[in-house]
Design a protein around this motif. Structure first.
Motif, PDB file in Angstrom:
ATOM      1  N   TRP A 198     -21.237  -6.488   1.919  1.00  0.00           N
ATOM      2  CA  TRP A 198     -21.858  -4.468   1.966  1.00  0.00           C
ATOM      3  C   TRP A 198     -21.150  -3.567   1.923  1.00  0.00           C
ATOM      4  CZ3 TRP A 198     -18.395  -6.668   5.595  1.00  0.00           C
ATOM      5  CH2 TRP A 198     -17.539  -6.281   6.485  1.00  0.00           C
ATOM      6  N   ILE A 199     -20.026  -3.308   1.354  1.00  0.00           N
ATOM      7  CA  ILE A 199     -20.229  -2.576   1.117  1.00  0.00           C
ATOM      8  C   ILE A 199     -20.071  -1.802  -0.760  1.00  0.00           C
ATOM      9  CG2 ILE A 199     -17.629  -0.357   0.165  1.00  0.00           C
ATOM     10  CD1 ILE A 199     -16.542  -1.497   3.004  1.00  0.00           C
ATOM     11  N   ASP A 200     -19.317  -3.268  -1.482  1.00  0.00           N
ATOM     12  CA  ASP A 200     -19.593  -3.876  -2.951  1.00  0.00           C
ATOM     13  C   ASP A 200     -21.119  -3.767  -3.170  1.00  0.00           C
ATOM     14  OD1 ASP A 200     -18.778  -4.682  -5.621  1.00  0.00           O
ATOM     15  OD2 ASP A 200     -20.080  -6.716  -4.951  1.00  0.00           O
ATOM     16  N   LEU A 201     -21.879  -3.880  -2.027  1.00  0.00           N
ATOM     17  CA  LEU A 201     -23.411  -3.569  -2.719  1.00  0.00           C
ATOM     18  C   LEU A 201     -24.130  -2.141  -2.702  1.00  0.00           C
ATOM     19  CD1 LEU A 201     -25.250  -6.426  -0.219  1.00  0.00           C
ATOM     20  CD2 LEU A 201     -25.073  -6.535  -2.712  1.00  0.00           C
ATOM     21  N   ARG A 202     -23.257  -1.213  -2.766  1.00  0.00           N
ATOM     22  CA  ARG A 202     -23.595  -0.096  -2.789  1.00  0.00           C
ATOM     23  C   ARG A 202     -23.492   1.013  -4.363  1.00  0.00           C
ATOM     24  NH1 ARG A 202     -20.101   2.255   2.878  1.00  0.00           N
ATOM     25  NH2 ARG A 202     -20.989   1.363   4.153  1.00  0.00           N
TER      26      ARG A 202
END
Length: 427
Positions: free
Chosen positions: A112-116
Motif C-alpha cells: 500500500w505504500i509502494d503503490l503511492r
C-alpha cells in the motif's frame, strides 16, 4: 467547499485540495510542501507564523488545504504555487519502512505504500485504459459481457494446476479459466461474449511472469470459418487498445519508464509463422537449437528470441506462431485433416500473451479428443454443451497483468495491484 483535484485548479481562484505530502522542505520561516493527489502535484508554501503546526508534518502525511493558486515562474513545479488560507492535518505519517530502492519482496510486504509511487499510479491508470478500450471495442462489435463462476464442481481444462477448496460437504475448485463457460455461451446462442475476471493457477512457478491469481480478459465468438478469423479479431482488438493507451499515457510512459517502452501501435495484419519454420529461422539466424522431443511446442528461450526475430524479419513487435503438435494443445482445439491443431500463440516483446484457437464444436469428435487425453470422465459436464447443437466458434484469453508487465518492463509482482504467488498470500 467541495474538493478540487490539483490538475483542475484555476489560477487566482480559492479552492480546497487534499493529498499526500510528496516532499517537504522545512525552513526557518516556514516550509515548502509538495502535495500530491491522484491527478498531479503542486507546491504549497507555508509560513510558520500563520501555520506553526507545519513543523510536525512529515513526508507521506495527508493534508487538506484551502488556498489560492498563483503562477510563479520561479517555482519549479510548473510555475504553480498555492498560498494557503487554512490547513487540516488529516494524518501524520511515521517514518516509512521501505524506500523506492528497497528489494521487491520488502515492497510487496508494504504494497500500500509502494503503490503511492508515481510509476505505480501510471501502471494502474494504464490497466484501466487498456481494459476500458478492449471492452469499448468489443461492445462496438456486438459482444455481450458475461460473468462466469469461479467456484466450479470439476477441475477445469486439464484437471491439473487447480486449487481445491472445501464447499460445504463436498469439494469445489477455483476456476483455472472461464474456457468451458465461454463455450457454453456459444451453445446458448449468445454468439459473441467477453469476460474480465480473476483466474487461478495452482502452479509452483517462481518466474517473473507467473502468478497463482491474475486478471484475465477472455472472449469467444461464433460462426468462425478458421483460426484466422480469431487471429484477425485479436490483432484488431490489440491495435485499438494500444492506440488508446498511447493516446492517454504514451508521453508519461516514456517519461517514467524510458524510451525503450514507447508504445508502438502495431500495423495489421500481424506476421504469422509455422512453429517448424520458426525453429529453422532461429537456428539459421542465432544458432538456437532444441532437442527433437521439444519441437512440438515453443520453449521459453525461443519465446524470448521471437522479440528479436520478429523485429528483424517483419519490423513488428507481435508474432503469431501456429502449427503446434496436438499433444501440446488442449483437447478442445479443432484439428485439420492432418491432425494439426487450429490454434496459435501470440508473442509480444518476447513473451506469450495468448493461446487462441478455433474450437472443436462437433460432439463426437470432441468426445474422442477428450478420451485421447484421458479426460472424458473429468469433462462430462462440458461435453454436454455440444450434444444439442453448437455453432463453430473460437476465442482467446489475455492476461491483463502480463500485458501491463510488458508495456512497462516490470515483473508480474509489480504489475498486479496485489500479487499472489506460491509464497505470498498477504497483504
Amino acid at each position: 467547499m467541495e474538493r478540487t483535484y490539483i490538475s483542475e485548479m484555476v489560477p487566482e481562484t480559492e479552492c480546497k485540495i487534499s493529498g499526500f505530502v510528496d516532499a517537504i522542505r522545512q525552513m526557518r520561516w516556514g516550509a515548502f510542501v509538495v502535495l500530491r493527489d491522484m491527478s498531479g502535484k503542486v507546491q504549497v508554501t507555508f509560513g510558520k507564523d500563520e501555520f506553526p503546526e507545519i513543523v510536525t508534518v512529515t513526508n507521506h502525511s495527508v493534508l487538506t488545504v484551502v488556498g489560492t493558486l498563483h503562477l510563479n515562474p520561479s517555482v519549479k513545479m510548473g510555475g504553480k504555487e498555492v498560498t494557503p488560507k487554512s490547513l487540516v492535518i488529516e494524518s501524520l505519517a511515521e517514518a516509512l519502512p521501505i524506500a523506492d530502492d528497497s528489494d521487491i519482496d520488502a515492497r510487496m510486504d508494504y504494497r500500500w505504500i509502494d503503490l503511492r509511487r508515481e510509476q505505480n499510479h501510471l501502471m494502474l491508470k494504464l490497466q484501466t485504459t487498456l481494459t476500458a478500450a478492449m471492452r469499448e471495442y468489443l461492445l462496438r462489435e456486438h459482444f455481450v459481457e458475461i460473468h462466469t463462476p469461479k467456484l466450479i464442481g470439476a477441475a477445469s481444462e486439464s484437471g491439473s494446476d487447480v486449487f481445491e477448496v472445501k464447499y460445504f460437504d463436498t469439494k469445489a475448485y477455483l476456476a483455472q479459466s472461464p474456457q468451458f463457460y465461454k463455450q457454453m455461451a456459444m451453445a446458448a446462442g449468445l454468439e459473441r461474449i467477453f469476460e474480465t475476471g480473476p483466474v487461478f493457477r495452482a502452479e509452483k512457478s517462481y518466474t517473473n511472469k507467473h502468478a497463482t491469481e491474475f486478471s484475465g480478459f477472455d472472449l469467444e465468438f461464433s460462426y468462425v470459418e478458421s483460426m484466422y478469423d480469431v487471429m484477425k479479431m485479436e490483432e484488431n482488438l490489440l491495435r485499438y487498445a494500444l492506440a488508446k493507451v498511447k493516446e492517454a499515457h504514451g508521453e508519461e510512459i516514456v517519461r517514467l519508464f524510458g524510451e525503450e517502452y514507447e508504445v508502438i501501435v502495431p500495423e495489421t495484419p500481424f506476421p504469422v509463422i509455422r512453429l517448424a519454420d520458426l525453429y529453422r529461422e532461429l537456428e539459421e539466424r542465432y544458432g538456437y537449437t532444441v532437442p527433437d522431443e521439444l519441437h512440438g511446442d515453443l520453449t521459453t528461450d525461443a519465446e524470448r528470441l521471437c522479440a528479436r526475430f520478429s523485429k528483424e524479419k517483419y519490423g513488428h513487435e507481435f508474432l503469431f506462431v501456429i502449427d503446434y503438435d496436438a499433444k501440446e494443445r488442449a483437447f478442445y482445439h479443432m484439428r485439420n485433416a492432418e491432425g494439426v491443431p487450429q490454434g496459435y500463440d501470440l508473442i509480444w516483446r518476447g513473451v506469450e500473451i495468448t493461446t487462441g484457437a478455433q474450437r472443436e464444436h462437433r460432439y463426437e469428435i470432441l468426445k474422442k479428443q477428450a478420451q485421447e487425453k484421458g479426460l472424458d470422465k473429468d469433462v462430462e459436464f462440458y461435453l454436454e454443451f455440444f450434444r444439442y447443437g453448437c455453432p463453430p466458434h473460437g476465442g482467446f484469453g489475455l492476461g491483463i497483468d502480463r500485458l501491463t508487465m510488458l508495456f512497462l518492463g516490470l515483473s508480474i509482482k509489480e504489475a498486479e495491484f496485489l500479487f499472489r504467488g506460491p509464497n505470498r498470500l498477504t497483504p
